[in-house]
Structures are given as structure tokens and as C-alpha cells.
Motif scaffolding. Structure first.
Motif, mmCIF file in Angstrom:
data_model
loop_
_atom_site.group_PDB
_atom_site.id
_atom_site.type_symbol
_atom_site.label_atom_id
_atom_site.label_comp_id
_atom_site.label_asym_id
_atom_site.label_seq_id
_atom_site.Cartn_x
_atom_site.Cartn_y
_atom_site.Cartn_z
ATOM 1 N N VAL A 5 14.639 -58.142 -35.694
ATOM 2 C CA VAL A 5 15.739 -56.848 -36.364
ATOM 3 C C VAL A 5 17.123 -57.347 -35.941
ATOM 4 C CG1 VAL A 5 16.038 -54.883 -34.849
ATOM 5 C CG2 VAL A 5 13.779 -55.842 -34.728
ATOM 6 N N SER A 6 17.771 -57.009 -36.995
ATOM 7 C CA SER A 6 19.065 -57.474 -37.373
ATOM 8 C C SER A 6 20.134 -56.775 -36.030
ATOM 9 C CB SER A 6 19.709 -57.309 -38.284
ATOM 10 O OG SER A 6 19.796 -55.664 -38.809
ATOM 11 N N LEU A 7 20.863 -56.559 -35.859
ATOM 12 C CA LEU A 7 22.139 -55.952 -34.916
ATOM 13 C C LEU A 7 22.025 -53.986 -35.241
ATOM 14 C CD1 LEU A 7 23.639 -55.769 -32.141
ATOM 15 C CD2 LEU A 7 25.357 -56.964 -33.321
ATOM 16 N N TYR A 8 22.545 -54.577 -36.635
ATOM 17 C CA TYR A 8 22.615 -53.052 -37.251
ATOM 18 C C TYR A 8 21.612 -52.403 -37.070
ATOM 19 C CZ TYR A 8 26.788 -55.657 -39.210
ATOM 20 O OH TYR A 8 28.067 -55.553 -39.065
ATOM 21 N N GLN A 9 20.079 -52.697 -37.160
ATOM 22 C CA GLN A 9 19.335 -51.648 -37.297
ATOM 23 C C GLN A 9 18.825 -51.279 -35.544
ATOM 24 O OE1 GLN A 9 16.251 -54.519 -38.400
ATOM 25 N NE2 GLN A 9 16.064 -53.424 -40.207
ATOM 26 N N TRP A 10 19.034 -51.861 -34.919
ATOM 27 C CA TRP A 10 19.140 -51.645 -33.711
ATOM 28 C C TRP A 10 20.412 -50.689 -33.194
ATOM 29 C CZ3 TRP A 10 15.911 -52.257 -29.599
ATOM 30 C CH2 TRP A 10 14.580 -52.742 -30.104
ATOM 31 N N LEU A 11 21.921 -50.719 -33.843
ATOM 32 C CA LEU A 11 22.531 -49.457 -33.377
ATOM 33 C C LEU A 11 22.175 -47.962 -34.325
ATOM 34 C CD1 LEU A 11 25.609 -51.607 -33.908
ATOM 35 C CD2 LEU A 11 24.884 -51.046 -32.635
ATOM 36 N N VAL A 13 18.565 -47.158 -34.355
ATOM 37 C CA VAL A 13 17.969 -45.832 -34.302
ATOM 38 C C VAL A 13 18.491 -45.682 -33.001
ATOM 39 C CG1 VAL A 13 15.967 -46.969 -32.925
ATOM 40 C CG2 VAL A 13 15.992 -47.412 -34.861
ATOM 41 N N SER A 14 19.487 -46.637 -32.185
ATOM 42 C CA SER A 14 20.150 -46.121 -31.081
ATOM 43 C C SER A 14 21.150 -44.694 -31.391
ATOM 44 C CB SER A 14 21.329 -46.828 -30.569
ATOM 45 O OG SER A 14 20.090 -48.096 -30.692
ATOM 46 N N LEU A 15 21.941 -44.987 -32.141
ATOM 47 C CA LEU A 15 22.674 -43.660 -32.654
ATOM 48 C C LEU A 15 21.893 -42.096 -33.244
ATOM 49 C CD1 LEU A 15 25.638 -42.566 -33.871
ATOM 50 C CD2 LEU A 15 25.307 -43.339 -36.251
ATOM 51 N N LEU A 16 20.534 -42.534 -34.774
ATOM 52 C CA LEU A 16 19.549 -41.530 -33.977
ATOM 53 C C LEU A 16 18.729 -40.946 -32.842
ATOM 54 C CD1 LEU A 16 17.945 -42.721 -37.500
ATOM 55 C CD2 LEU A 16 19.404 -41.784 -37.834
ATOM 56 N N ILE A 17 18.449 -41.475 -32.285
ATOM 57 C CA ILE A 17 18.618 -41.479 -30.886
ATOM 58 C C ILE A 17 19.176 -40.135 -30.182
ATOM 59 C CG2 ILE A 17 16.726 -42.087 -28.747
ATOM 60 C CD1 ILE A 17 15.564 -44.296 -30.297
ATOM 61 N N LEU A 18 20.633 -40.523 -30.049
ATOM 62 C CA LEU A 18 21.353 -40.338 -29.038
ATOM 63 C C LEU A 18 21.818 -38.676 -30.219
ATOM 64 C CD1 LEU A 18 23.661 -42.740 -28.425
ATOM 65 C CD2 LEU A 18 22.390 -42.058 -26.305
ATOM 66 N N VAL A 19 22.506 -39.257 -31.067
ATOM 67 C CA VAL A 19 21.945 -37.628 -32.224
ATOM 68 C C VAL A 19 20.006 -36.440 -31.220
ATOM 69 C CG1 VAL A 19 22.246 -36.873 -34.373
ATOM 70 C CG2 VAL A 19 23.431 -38.795 -33.684
ATOM 71 N N THR A 20 19.242 -37.281 -31.872
ATOM 72 C CA THR A 20 18.830 -36.575 -31.830
ATOM 73 C C THR A 20 18.653 -35.447 -30.164
ATOM 74 O OG1 THR A 20 17.124 -37.356 -33.048
ATOM 75 C CG2 THR A 20 16.150 -36.160 -31.531
ATOM 76 N N LEU A 21 19.025 -36.488 -29.839
ATOM 77 C CA LEU A 21 18.977 -35.791 -27.499
ATOM 78 C C LEU A 21 20.014 -34.786 -27.913
ATOM 79 C CD1 LEU A 21 18.641 -38.866 -25.793
ATOM 80 C CD2 LEU A 21 17.215 -37.128 -26.112
ATOM 81 N N ALA A 22 21.505 -35.185 -28.420
ATOM 82 C CA ALA A 22 22.607 -34.372 -28.110
ATOM 83 C C ALA A 22 22.091 -32.663 -29.134
ATOM 84 C CB ALA A 22 23.475 -34.846 -28.696
ATOM 85 N N TRP A 23 21.153 -33.080 -29.975
ATOM 86 C CA TRP A 23 20.731 -31.603 -31.029
ATOM 87 C C TRP A 23 19.891 -31.459 -30.050
ATOM 88 C CZ3 TRP A 23 15.880 -29.718 -33.116
ATOM 89 C CH2 TRP A 23 15.959 -29.147 -33.697
ATOM 90 N N THR A 24 18.478 -31.592 -29.700
ATOM 91 C CA THR A 24 18.097 -30.779 -28.883
ATOM 92 C C THR A 24 18.743 -30.208 -27.459
ATOM 93 O OG1 THR A 24 15.828 -32.774 -29.079
ATOM 94 C CG2 THR A 24 15.557 -31.807 -27.319
#
Length: 85
Positions: A5-11, A13-24
């Protein structure tokens, strides 16, 4: 961190999780605030202007006089649709 898993994939996924939490949290806040404001409006005696006021009585009923021939034709139609009983 797994090797495949590359660093960009981790970033990503992390960004998607943060955006989802903020939206929720934002959606929950807006819904809660909307319910509170609606309760305050209701308590103040104001009504929603978009909805018409409820009627106190039902709509006017229409009535048509049938001739004897029309009554007989209607009775025949009802018997036909009822299966001849």
C-alpha cells in the motif's frame, strides 16, 4: 504499514474518512438545528405558510339526478360486473 500500500493510497483513504466524518457531523448538526428551529416556531404559535390551513368541513358533494332509464342501465351494469348475481 503494509508494503503493497503506497503512501498516496493511505492519504487518499484518510482524506475520504475525514470528509465522510465531517459530512456526517455537519448533516447531523443541520438536522438537529432544523428540528430545534421548527419546535421554536411551533411553540410561538406560528404556522408554516407553505401549507394551506386545514378545512373545517369536507368538500361540497356533487349530486346528479338520474332518469329511470339511466337507473335501470346502471343496475344492469352493476349486475353484469357482479357476475349476474
Amino acid at each position: 504499514m503494509p508494503e503493497h500500500v503506497s503512501l498516496y493510497q493511505w492519504l487518499g483513504v484518510s482524506l475520504l474518512i475525514l470528509v465522510t466524518l465531517a459530512w456526517t457531523f455537519g448533516l447531523a448538526h443541520m438536522l438537529r438545528r432544523g428540528r430545534f428551529e421548527a419546535a421554536v416556531r411551533r411553540a410561538g404559535g406560528q404556522t408554516l405558510s407553505a401549507f394551506p390551513h386545514p378545512r373545517q368541513a369536507g368538500p361540497h358533494r356533487e349530486y346528479v339526478e338520474l332518469t329511470r332509464a339511466e337507473e335501470d342501465a346502471f343496475a344492469g351494469l352493476v349486475r353484469q360486473l357482479d357476475g349476474g348475481r
